[in-house]
Design an enzyme around this catalytic site. Structure first.
Site, PDB file in Angstrom:
ATOM      1  CG  HIS A   8      -8.749   2.978   7.958  1.00 33.02           C
ATOM      2  ND1 HIS A   8      -9.110   1.720   8.405  1.00 33.02           N
ATOM      3  CD2 HIS A   8      -7.793   2.779   7.004  1.00 33.02           C
ATOM      4  CE1 HIS A   8      -8.417   0.803   7.749  1.00 33.02           C
ATOM      5  NE2 HIS A   8      -7.611   1.418   6.900  1.00 33.02           N
ATOM      6  CG  PHE A  43      -2.012   1.010   1.178  1.00 31.95           C
ATOM      7  CD1 PHE A  43      -3.140   0.802   0.404  1.00 31.95           C
ATOM      8  CD2 PHE A  43      -1.906   2.185   1.900  1.00 31.95           C
ATOM      9  CE1 PHE A  43      -4.158   1.744   0.352  1.00 31.95           C
ATOM     10  CE2 PHE A  43      -2.909   3.135   1.858  1.00 31.95           C
ATOM     11  CZ  PHE A  43      -4.034   2.921   1.080  1.00 31.95           C
ATOM     12  CG  PHE A  50       7.357   0.742  13.697  1.00 31.02           C
ATOM     13  CD1 PHE A  50       6.307  -0.056  13.286  1.00 31.02           C
ATOM     14  CD2 PHE A  50       7.175   2.112  13.751  1.00 31.02           C
ATOM     15  CE1 PHE A  50       5.083   0.508  12.935  1.00 31.02           C
ATOM     16  CE2 PHE A  50       5.958   2.683  13.408  1.00 31.02           C
ATOM     17  CZ  PHE A  50       4.910   1.877  12.996  1.00 31.02           C
ATOM     18  CG  ASP A  63     -10.883  13.554   4.710  1.00 30.13           C
ATOM     19  OD1 ASP A  63      -9.972  14.295   5.133  1.00 30.13           O
ATOM     20  OD2 ASP A  63     -11.305  13.573   3.537  1.00 30.13           O
ATOM     21  CB  THR A  64     -12.135   7.927   8.222  1.00 32.07           C
ATOM     22  OG1 THR A  64     -11.081   7.087   7.717  1.00 32.07           O
ATOM     23  CG2 THR A  64     -13.022   8.352   7.061  1.00 32.07           C
ATOM     24  CB  ALA A  84       4.056   4.899   3.404  1.00 29.17           C
ATOM     25  CB  VAL A  85      -0.039   4.695   7.701  1.00 27.50           C
ATOM     26  CG1 VAL A  85      -1.532   4.874   7.953  1.00 27.50           C
ATOM     27  CG2 VAL A  85       0.343   3.222   7.783  1.00 27.50           C
ATOM     28  CE1 TYR A 138      -5.144  -3.241  11.481  1.00 27.79           C
ATOM     29  CE2 TYR A 138      -5.977  -2.385   9.401  1.00 27.79           C
ATOM     30  CZ  TYR A 138      -6.028  -2.442  10.781  1.00 27.79           C
ATOM     31  OH  TYR A 138      -6.958  -1.695  11.465  1.00 27.79           O
TER      32      TYR A 138
END
Length: 222
Positions: free
Chosen positions: A154, A89, A179, A151-152, A146-147, A123
């Site tokens: 999550h 992702f 990490f 807008d939520t 990479a996160v 995850y």
């Protein structure tokens, strides 16, 4: 003679007894205010009493064998084997992180003993790292992802799960799991930390992995 206040401080060398102004004890000696003071304690009716210590009797752990400093080194990493777990992702960013990690390993003579494992997202980093650690093949594992905040809520769930997953992987396997997941407010921040002006988190994580592998191999090996 003026009376001392209730909180008057007494300075003693040997006998922690409050000296009264109207009945001085000639056997006791007042310390000058410039005398070195190393400890303090309270006595009833005497306020705070400072007791001077002999410098010769002070224990210095710095210059004795009572304390050993253990740390890993990054000078000799040829004998170590590493794995890199990369989240697919935001691959545009995570691939740069992986390249930074590989470049760092190459600089420290880790050329061939590296396995790269791709997983769908952040995850899946923890469970994969734990399986690799328990295999007994690797000295350390680097987890990259990479996160980017949306807008939520999550984002918070993914970040918390990813960090705790990687931590648990190291604790459960006994193999250092580093990490190296970017947690950014926007894509520009992520790009800057994946080889941009803010450096490369993948390269930093690889260096951490080398140091931890050395620490475990030379000092913490069962």
């Amino acid at each position: 003679m003026a009376s001392f206040a209730a909180s008057q401080t007494c300075f003693l060398t040997t006998n922690p007894t409050c000296l009264k102004p109207n009945s001085p004890q000639k056997s006791s000696t007042f310390l000058p205010f410039s005398a070195p003071l190393s400890s303090s304690s309270s006595f009833p009716g005497c306020g705070l009493v400072h007791v001077a210590s002999n410098k010769k009797n002070r224990a210095s752990f710095v210059v004795t064998n009572a304390v050993r400093e253990l740390e890993g080194y990054v000078t000799k990493a040829q004998s170590f084997r590493f794995a890199i777990v990369v989240a697919r992702f935001n691959e545009f960013v995570t691939r740069r992180l992986m390249e930074g990690a590989l470049d760092t390993f190459k600089k420290y003579s880790v050329n061939e003993d590296i396995d790269v494992v791709w997983v769908p997202g952040a995850y899946e980093l923890g469970v994969t790292a734990q399986a690799l650690g328990k295999s007994g093949k690797y000295h350390a594992i680097v987890c990259l992802g990479a996160v980017v905040k949306g807008d939520t809520s999550h984002y918070d769930a993914v970040v918390n799960s990813a960090s705790s997953g990687v931590l648990s992987a190291g604790l459960n396997s006994g193999v250092p799991c580093v990490f190296g997941v970017l947690t950014c407010d926007n894509m520009d921040q992520a790009i800057n930390r994946a080889g941009g002006k803010a450096g490369n988190k993948g390269a930093e994580s690889a260096l951490t992995a080398i140091e931890m592998a050395s620490l475990f191999e030379h000092h913490l090996k069962a």
